[in-house]
Write an enzyme that holds these catalytic residues in place. Structure first.
Site, PDB file in Angstrom:
ATOM      1  N   THR A  98       0.825  -1.195   0.000  1.00 38.43           N
ATOM      2  CA  THR A  98       0.000   0.000   0.000  1.00 38.43           C
ATOM      3  C   THR A  98       0.864   1.250   0.000  1.00 38.43           C
ATOM      4  O   THR A  98       1.969   1.248   0.537  1.00 38.43           O
ATOM      5  CB  THR A  98      -0.967   0.021   1.204  1.00 38.43           C
ATOM      6  OG1 THR A  98      -1.754   1.210   1.166  1.00 38.43           O
ATOM      7  CG2 THR A  98      -0.207  -0.020   2.519  1.00 38.43           C
ATOM      8  N   ARG A  99       0.328   2.299  -0.633  1.00 38.00           N
ATOM      9  CA  ARG A  99       0.954   3.626  -0.566  1.00 38.00           C
ATOM     10  C   ARG A  99      -0.081   4.643  -0.144  1.00 38.00           C
ATOM     11  O   ARG A  99       0.148   5.837  -0.225  1.00 38.00           O
ATOM     12  CB  ARG A  99       1.560   4.010  -1.922  1.00 38.00           C
ATOM     13  CG  ARG A  99       0.617   3.963  -3.088  1.00 38.00           C
ATOM     14  CD  ARG A  99       1.228   4.540  -4.351  1.00 38.00           C
ATOM     15  NE  ARG A  99       0.414   5.592  -4.892  1.00 38.00           N
ATOM     16  CZ  ARG A  99      -0.641   5.406  -5.681  1.00 38.00           C
ATOM     17  NH1 ARG A  99      -1.020   4.187  -6.003  1.00 38.00           N
ATOM     18  NH2 ARG A  99      -1.329   6.436  -6.126  1.00 38.00           N
TER      19      ARG A  99
ATOM     20  N   ARG B 235      -6.398  -4.467  -7.876  1.00 36.06           N
ATOM     21  CA  ARG B 235      -6.913  -3.978  -9.156  1.00 36.06           C
ATOM     22  C   ARG B 235      -6.090  -2.756  -9.561  1.00 36.06           C
ATOM     23  O   ARG B 235      -5.875  -1.857  -8.761  1.00 36.06           O
ATOM     24  CB  ARG B 235      -8.390  -3.593  -8.999  1.00 36.06           C
ATOM     25  CG  ARG B 235      -9.074  -3.190 -10.287  1.00 36.06           C
ATOM     26  CD  ARG B 235     -10.514  -2.779 -10.011  1.00 36.06           C
ATOM     27  NE  ARG B 235     -11.236  -2.462 -11.242  1.00 36.06           N
ATOM     28  CZ  ARG B 235     -11.161  -1.305 -11.867  1.00 36.06           C
ATOM     29  NH1 ARG B 235     -10.400  -0.339 -11.378  1.00 36.06           N
ATOM     30  NH2 ARG B 235     -11.847  -1.089 -12.980  1.00 36.06           N
ATOM     31  N   ASP B 236      -5.591  -2.740 -10.796  1.00 33.77           N
ATOM     32  CA  ASP B 236      -4.696  -1.681 -11.282  1.00 33.77           C
ATOM     33  C   ASP B 236      -3.541  -1.491 -10.307  1.00 33.77           C
ATOM     34  O   ASP B 236      -3.196  -0.366  -9.927  1.00 33.77           O
ATOM     35  CB  ASP B 236      -5.450  -0.370 -11.493  1.00 33.77           C
ATOM     36  CG  ASP B 236      -4.621   0.656 -12.269  1.00 33.77           C
ATOM     37  OD1 ASP B 236      -3.750   0.235 -13.052  1.00 33.77           O
ATOM     38  OD2 ASP B 236      -4.838   1.864 -12.093  1.00 33.77           O
TER      39      ASP B 236
ATOM     40  N   ALA C 133      -0.347  -0.740  -8.510  1.00 33.68           N
ATOM     41  CA  ALA C 133       0.768   0.180  -8.759  1.00 33.68           C
ATOM     42  C   ALA C 133       0.627   0.925 -10.077  1.00 33.68           C
ATOM     43  O   ALA C 133       1.615   1.302 -10.703  1.00 33.68           O
ATOM     44  CB  ALA C 133       2.106  -0.561  -8.719  1.00 33.68           C
TER      45      ALA C 133
ATOM     46  N   ARG D 200       8.374  57.828 -10.116  1.00 37.77           N
ATOM     47  CA  ARG D 200       9.771  57.689  -9.688  1.00 37.77           C
ATOM     48  C   ARG D 200      10.750  57.876 -10.852  1.00 37.77           C
ATOM     49  O   ARG D 200      11.957  57.937 -10.639  1.00 37.77           O
ATOM     50  CB  ARG D 200       9.992  56.329  -9.039  1.00 37.77           C
ATOM     51  CG  ARG D 200       9.232  56.163  -7.722  1.00 37.77           C
ATOM     52  CD  ARG D 200       9.546  54.813  -7.073  1.00 37.77           C
ATOM     53  NE  ARG D 200       9.045  53.697  -7.883  1.00 37.77           N
ATOM     54  CZ  ARG D 200       9.354  52.429  -7.656  1.00 37.77           C
ATOM     55  NH1 ARG D 200      10.187  52.111  -6.672  1.00 37.77           N
ATOM     56  NH2 ARG D 200       8.844  51.473  -8.432  1.00 37.77           N
TER      57      ARG D 200
END
Length: 575
Positions: A198-199, A292-293, A295, A515
Site C-alpha cells: 500500500t501507498r 486492481r490496477d 501500482a 519615480r
C-alpha cells in the site's frame, strides 16, 4: 519454513562485507564520489539489504537489456524493473568514471559513504525503448516523465561492496531489513505470511480484505507500505504510518505486523507488480495481495487508464511458479448497512443495499470537515487524517501577482495583505519583489537565469509557508512563464496557488511612473529593464487564474475580485 529469497540467496551486502567494512571505509575517502539522489538512495538501500536480491549492484548493460526486453537478468533470473545508476555526461567525465574504476557512493543527506562500486560498464540507454517496453510508453506516465526529464543520459553498472546502511531517524523500530524481518517471523512462529502492498491510508475495507485473505490461507498479515518515493501528490508517509499504527490493534489476536519498505515506486503496473512480488519474497512473505490496477498511475491527460484493471494480476500469474510466491487477488469490499458487515462486492446480490465512499469523496469530506462514518473508517484513523488535512478554511495558499513595474501589483499585494490580516484565521506573509531582492536575492542580477533563480526562491519560501497553513502574497515581476509554472508546481504540492496577472498596459505603467524609473531605462541608464530592453512573457488565459487591469479599475475593486476568488474555493469561509 520461510520462503527462500529470489534467486536462492539473500544478498545482504552489509552483513557479507562486515569484515572488510573498516578497510573499505578508508579506501572510500580516497576515491571520487557519486552523491546519490533520493531515488538512487532508495534503490541503494534495497541493493545493500538484499531487498533487490539477486542484485549485487546497479545493473550492467547486459542485465539492463535483458530486463527491458525479456524481464530477465543476464544470468536468467526473473527481474522486471531496471535498477540503474543514472549520471550526466559532465559528471562522468569530471569523476573519470570508466570500466574498472572504483567509485564511492555517498548519501546526499549526511555525506556518509555507503559503498564502493567497481564499474563494469558505462552505457547510453535507449530511453525511448525503455519507456515503451517497461512502462507502455504513455508520455503522461510519471515514470516516463521522470525518465526523460530527470535521469542522466548515461547508466553506470557494477557490483557494490557495502560500507554502511542508510541512516533513518523516523520509525526506526519499523524499518526491518529482509534478514531482520525473516528472523522476526521466525520468532513469532509465522510460516505463512500474506504481504499487503500500500501507498495510501488504510480503512475498514482494507482491514477486512486482509483478514479474509489471511484466514482463507491460515496465514498472518504483513502490512508493508512504501515509504520511499510514491506517486506525486500522494499523502506523506508520516501521516500514512500513523494511520497504519492506529489500525494495527484492530486486527484479531496479533494477526498482523507492520514493516516499512524504502522503495522508490515507478508506478509501473504489470512490471511493478512482478517487482513487488520479488521484493516481498525476499522479505519472507509466502503470499502477496495484487490489487486492481496494482501500482498503476491512473489516467492519462486524455482520461484513459494507462493500464488495464487486471493487467498486473495477469503478469504476476504468468510467472507464479518461478516467483515462488502465491498471488492473492485483491477483492473489492463493500459495506452492507443492513447487516453491518463488509463482504466482497462480486458476492453481493443486486437487491442488497450497499454503501461505499470513494477516494475523491473522502478527500472532499476531509477538506470540508464533513462526516466520515465509523462504518467506513475507524475513529482513530480519521483522527490522524484530520490532523494532516485541516478544513479548507485552515489550509495555506499562495496568491502570486505578476506584471510590469508600476502596474499596481505591489499596491494590490499590500491591500490584500491588510484585508486578509483583518479577517484573521491564519498568518499572512507578504513577499514584495523589491523586498525579496534585498533580503533573499541581493547577489543576483537581472539575466534570465538570475531572474528564474529569484522566482525559484520565492516559490520555495511560498511552498514552505503554504505547507504551514499561511496565506502567502507574492508580487515579483516574474517575466518568464517557465519560472512561474515551476513556482506553481512546488506550491501546489502543499496548497492552492493563484496566478494573478496585473495586466496594466506598459504605456499606462510608464505614463504614471512618478519615480522616473522608465525614463532612466529609456535613456539607457538602467539595463535589462522589463518592458523596455528585456522581455515580458504575458501569462496566457490558461495560466492566469485572474486578470486585472488597473488602467480600468482601482485597487479596492482588484482586491475584492481576489477575495471573491478565494471565497469561492472555500479558503476564507468562517468556522
Amino acid at each position: 519454513m520461510a520462503n527462500p529469497p529470489h534467486g536462492g540467496d539473500l544478498k545482504d551486502l552489509v552483513a557479507r562485507d562486515a569484515p572488510r567494512r573498516k578497510e573499505l571505509s578508508a579506501e572510500a575517502e580516497k576515491l571520487q564520489a557519486v552523491v546519490l539522489n533520493d531515488r538512487q538512495l532508495c534503490d541503494m538501500e534495497l541493493i545493500l539489504n538484499g531487498g533487490f536480491s539477486p542484485l549485487e549492484g546497479f545493473m550492467s548493460e547486459k542485465d539492463y537489456n535483458g530486463v527491458v526486453e525479456k524481464n530477465r537478468l543476464a544470468d536468467g533470473n526473473l527481474f522486471s524493473m531496471p535498477i540503474c545508476l543514472d549520471l550526466g555526461e559532465e559528471e562522468i567525465k569530471e569523476l573519470g568514471i570508466k570500466p574498472g574504476a572504483r567509485i564511492t557512493l555517498r548519501d546526499s543527506r549526511d555525506d556518509r559513504n555507503l559503498g564502493i562500486m567497481t564499474v563494469e560498464d558505462v552505457y547510453k540507454p535507449d530511453k525511448k525503448n525503455e519507456a515503451e517496453k517497461v512502462f507502455g510508453g504513455d508520455p503522461d506516465h510519471p515514470a516516463v516523465k521522470f525518465l526523460f526529464n530527470q535521469t542522466g543520459e548515461y547508466y553506470v553498472g557494477g557490483k557494490i561492496e557495502a560500507i554502511d546502511r542508510l541512516m533513518h531517524y523516523d520509525y526506526v523500530a519499523l524499518r526491518y531489513t529482509p534478514a531482520e524481518l525473516r528472523l522476526h517471523f521466525d520468532k513469532l512462529g509465522w510460516s505463512r505470511v500474506v504481504a499487503f502492498q500500500t501507498r495510501n491510508p488504510m480503512h475498514r475495507a482494507h482491514r477486512e480484505l486482509t483478514v479474509r485473505a489471511a484466514r482463507s490461507r491460515q496465514a498472518n498479515v504483513l502490512i508493508h507500505p512504501v515509504v520511499g518515493m510514491t506517486k506525486p501528490g500522494d499523502i506523506d508517509h508520516f501521516t500514512r504510518v500513523r494511520v497504519y499504527q492506529a489500525l494495527l490493534p484492530r486486527y484479531p489476536n496479533g494477526m498482523a505486523a507492520l514493516a516499512l519498505l524504502p522503495l522508490a515506486m515507478r508506478m509501473g503496473g504489470p512490471r511493478e507488480a512482478i517487482w513487488h512480488a520479488i521484493i516481498r519474497k525476499n522479505y519472507g512473505a509466502t503470499h502477496f495481495i495484487v490489487g486492481r490496477d496494482h501500482a498503476g498511475p491512473g489516467k492519462n491527460s486524455k482520461g484513459d487508464e494507462i493500464y488495464g484493471p487486471y493487467d498486473a494480476q495477469y503478469a504476476v500469474e504468468k510467472y507464479r511458479e518461478e516467483l515462488g510466491i502465491e498471488v492473492v487477488p485483491f477483492q473489492q469490499m463493500t459495506y452492507l448497512p443492513d447487516s453491518d458487515e463488509y463482504t466482497p462486492k462480486d458476492e453481493v446480490p443486486k437487491e442488497i443495499k450497499t454503501a461505499d465512499i470513494s477516494g475523491t469523496e473522502l478527500r472532499r469530506r476531509l477538506r470540508t470537515g464533513g462526516d466520515i462514518p465509523e462504518w467506513f473508517s475507524y475513529p482513530e484513523v480519521v483522527r490522524v487524517l484530520r490532523e494532516s488535512h485541516p478544513p479548507r478554511n485552515k489550509q495555506g495558499f499562495t496568491v502570486f501577482l505578476t506584471g510590469f513595474t508600476n502596474s499596481g501589483k505591489d499596491a494590490i499585494a499590500r491591500a490584500l495583505n491588510v484585508t486578509l490580516n483583518q479577517q484573521g484565521g491564519r498568518s499572512v506573509t507578504l513577499l514584495l519583489g523589491e523586498t525579496v531582492r534585498s533580503e533573499l536575492s541581493s547577489e543576483l542580477g537581472f539575466s534570465q537565469e538570475d531572474r528564474n533563480r529569484n522566482i525559484a526562491r520565492i516559490g520555495f519560501v511560498a511552498s514552505e509557508l503554504t505547507k504551514a497553513g499561511s496565506a502567502v502574497i507574492a508580487a515579483p515581476i516574474a517575466p518568464f512563464e517557465k519560472s512561474r509554472v515551476a513556482a506553481r508546481e512546488i506550491v501546489e504540492k502543499y496548497g492552492s496557488f493563484y496566478l494573478v496577472h496585473v495586466a496594466t498596459p506598459l504605456e499606462f505603467c510608464e505614463k504614471t511612473d512618478k519615480r522616473g524609473i522608465y525614463a532612466k531605462a529609456r535613456k539607457g541608464e538602467i539595463k535589462g529593464f522589463t518592458g523596455v530592453d528585456d522581455p515580458y512573457e504575458a501569462p496566457s488565459g490558461k495560466e492566469a487564474n485572474l486578470v486585472i487591469d488597473l488602467s480600468k479599475e482601482n485597487v479596492r475593486t482588484a482586491v475584492h475580485q481576489i477575495v471573491l476568488m478565494l471565497e469561492s474555493d472555500g479558503l476564507l469561509d468562517q468556522l
